[in-house]
Enzyme design. Structure first.
Site, PDB file in Angstrom:
ATOM      1  N   SER A 234       0.847  -1.195   0.000  1.00 37.59           N
ATOM      2  CA  SER A 234       0.000   0.000   0.000  1.00 37.59           C
ATOM      3  C   SER A 234       0.883   1.245   0.000  1.00 37.59           C
ATOM      4  CB  SER A 234      -0.933  -0.022   1.215  1.00 37.59           C
ATOM      5  OG  SER A 234      -1.918   0.985   1.082  1.00 37.59           O
ATOM      6  N   ASN A 235       0.340   2.380   0.363  1.00 39.89           N
ATOM      7  CA  ASN A 235       1.122   3.626   0.399  1.00 39.89           C
ATOM      8  C   ASN A 235       0.620   4.513   1.532  1.00 39.89           C
ATOM      9  OD1 ASN A 235      -1.003   5.502  -0.690  1.00 39.89           O
ATOM     10  ND2 ASN A 235      -0.898   4.000  -2.346  1.00 39.89           N
ATOM     11  N   HIS A 236       1.191   5.702   1.653  1.00 39.61           N
ATOM     12  CA  HIS A 236       0.926   6.548   2.824  1.00 39.61           C
ATOM     13  C   HIS A 236      -0.322   7.414   2.720  1.00 39.61           C
ATOM     14  CE1 HIS A 236       4.607   5.535   4.794  1.00 39.61           C
ATOM     15  NE2 HIS A 236       5.357   5.948   3.791  1.00 39.61           N
TER      16      HIS A 236
END
Ligand code: C5P
Length: 407
Positions: A219-221
């Site tokens: 995933s990412n931030h």
């Protein structure tokens, strides 16, 4: 007073819940209440216990023509003052004056009086007019609280400069009642005039989750804050808004229909489906560009060697909607770390967008997690750089631009 009523046409018939906290500026709430009443608004008043020391409930009851609410229940007859129904009744919750103490409690969710429980349960727009001494106002704690509240969508009516009750001179004087009333009027006025009224918009927001096995994911931030603020703003101005959301911890903005998804593939399907019935879309989600080519059905066990994950490309939602869009409106985001404007301009063309909202991770205060953002709009005519703003204000500017393109 008559001219005041004519100058505030959008307040006619509006239900305003006026919250008064314990500040010397509470006396101005009486004038404010009269202005709202004269403009044709219904006004109910909720006061903090301390506010009663500054202005009497009798004054406010007489002006608002409604009983004043202070306690959770009436000590005489035990009748319950429901904060939920107060919040539901109101078209707008106006807190004027708002003390540093109440603003801090609003930020952290303290609910130790009826005004604060009402704030926490209100779904209507909230407007706060701070009033305090200049040093309290300038203190980083108060400034952080104001920024956080603004980022959550609370409209702050900036205090003015002038002589303060302490005898000092500076910024902290509550805005004048006429200015506050004009701000409420503006809050309601664009809704009726907005070209967004009756149009349908899709917003994608948040991070996608790409499963590796039943336990792990890529995933990412992204927190979704920017996209949620945009969806809330579109809905507030009258657009029927569908928010296709990756995983976030955010509450659904008022008036928005939210469809939760996890992976980029799920987001693609949900966005394409929603866009088929829409007049436009804002692609704010941080969509994974790659996803595991195979998803293990059981947890991958560790061993001593390296593990190689094979990734496949995901489909680009914005590019797909760009091919289908025709004369509909499509807005994309570009989060860049280098050659920002060049990359954003390339996305504008490649994905057939009407404009790109560029933010650079090199700018302090921009990008993931925070409550602020610094963006530049890029379209086929050029660029417009905005200053560092709260995400709520950035959302308002993006929706302003969408409105100007629809007109
Ligand atoms: O190409 P890049 O991912 O940087 O483009 C960013 C823009 O494209 C954003 O508006 C993002 O929401 C959108 N996008 C998308 N689907 C993808 C990848 C990006 O809608 N698979």
């Amino acid at each position: 007073m008559q001219s005041g009523a004519k100058a505030l046409p959008a307040l006619e018939g509006r239900r305003i819940l006026l919250g008064i906290t314990g500040s010397i500026a509470a006396y101005k709430a009486a004038v404010l209440c009269r202005l709202l009443k004269t403009a044709g608004a219904e006004v109910r008043v909720v006061m903090t216990p301390l506010a009663k020391q500054f202005i009497t409930p009798l004054t406010m009851a007489t002006l608002s023509k409604n009983p004043i609410l202070v306690e959770f229940f009436d000590p005489e007859n035990g009748a319950w003052n429901s904060h939920v129904s107060l919040g539901e009744w109101a078209d707008c919750f106006l807190i004027a004056p708002a003390t540093a103490n109440t603003l801090a409690k609003m930020r952290t969710g303290v609910a130790d009086n009826l005004l604060l429980t009402t704030y926490l349960s209100a779904r209507c727009p909230v407007v706060a007019a701070p009033a305090m001494d200049l040093d309290m106002y300038a203190h980083p704690a108060t400034q952080e609280n104001l920024r956080a509240l603004a980022a959550r969508g609370v409209k702050i009516v900036e205090p003015g400069e002038g002589e303060l009750a302490s005898g000092l001179t500076g910024k902290g004087r509550m805005a004048e009642p006429e200015e506050i009333a004009a701000c409420l009027n503006a809050l309601f006025a664009p809704e009726t005039a907005s070209p967004l009224r009756g149009r349908r918009f899709v917003v994608t927001a948040g991070a996608t989750i790409e499963p590796i096995d039943p336990v792990r994911f890529l995933s990412n931030h992204s927190t979704g804050k920017m996209g949620y603020a945009i969806a809330g703003e579109l809905a507030r101005r009258g657009a029927e808004t569908v928010l296709v959301s990756g995983r976030t911890a955010l509450p659904t903005p008022a008036g928005v229909e939210r469809r939760d998804v996890l992976s980029a593939d799920e987001m693609f399907d949900a966005a394409v489906e929603a866009f088929a019935h829409a007049d436009g879309a804002v692609m704010c989600a941080a969509v994974a560009d790659y996803t595991p080519a195979e998803v293990a059905t059981t947890k991958i066990k560790k061993n001593d060697g390296e593990l190689t994950l094979r990734l496949r490309r995901t489909r680009d939602i914005a590019a797909c909607l760009g091919q289908q869009k025709g004369s509909r409106l499509l807005v994309g985001f570009a989060l860049e770390t280098d050659r920002e404007e060049e990359n954003a301009a390339a996305k504008l063309a490649k994905k057939n967008l009407d404009f790109v909202v560029l933010n650079s991770l090199r700018d302090p205060g921009a990008g993931f997690r925070g409550d602020t953002n610094k963006v530049t709009f890029i379209d086929r005519r050029g660029r417009e750089a905005l200053p560092l703003l709260s995400k709520a204000e950035v959302a308002a500017r993006i929706v302003d631009k969408i409105e100007s393109l629809l007109k």
